[in-house]
Design a protein around this motif. Structure first.
Motif: not given
Length: 104
Positions: A44-46, A48-56, A75-77, A96-99
């Protein structure tokens, strides 16, 4: 061959923590306006924040069914590289901005 005589046992009969009494884990969370539901392993993307998020994991409050927490690995990349930064973060579903469709 074991180096120590210590027994490696897991405690399965321990009482739940204070956090576990308040929050319970759920498998999937559909978000209104998003194509894919949130689930474990989804990228996912959040806002106003950079990087990628992986849902745990996705946690829901036991007393109030409308409150959720999403535990993610940031993660930053997108791909792991030597200069990649990462940390464990907690976000709310409204941020959450984008899934993405990617599940890993």
């Amino acid at each position: 061959m074991k180096l120590t005589k210590r027994k490696l046992t897991k405690y399965t009969d321990r009482e739940p923590s204070a956090y576990q009494l308040i929050w319970e884990q759920i498998d999937e969370l559909p978000i209104e306006g998003k194509r894919y539901p949130l689930e474990r392993g989804r990228l996912i993307k959040v806002a106003n924040e950079r990087g990628w998020y992986k849902v745990k994991s996705i946690m829901q409050m036991r007393e109030d069914d409308t409150k959720y927490e999403i535990h993610c690995w940031w993660q930053s990349t997108k791909l792991m590289m030597p200069h990649t930064k990462g940390e464990f973060r907690t976000i709310r579903p409204e941020h959450v901005k984008h899934v993405t469709g990617d599940i890993s």
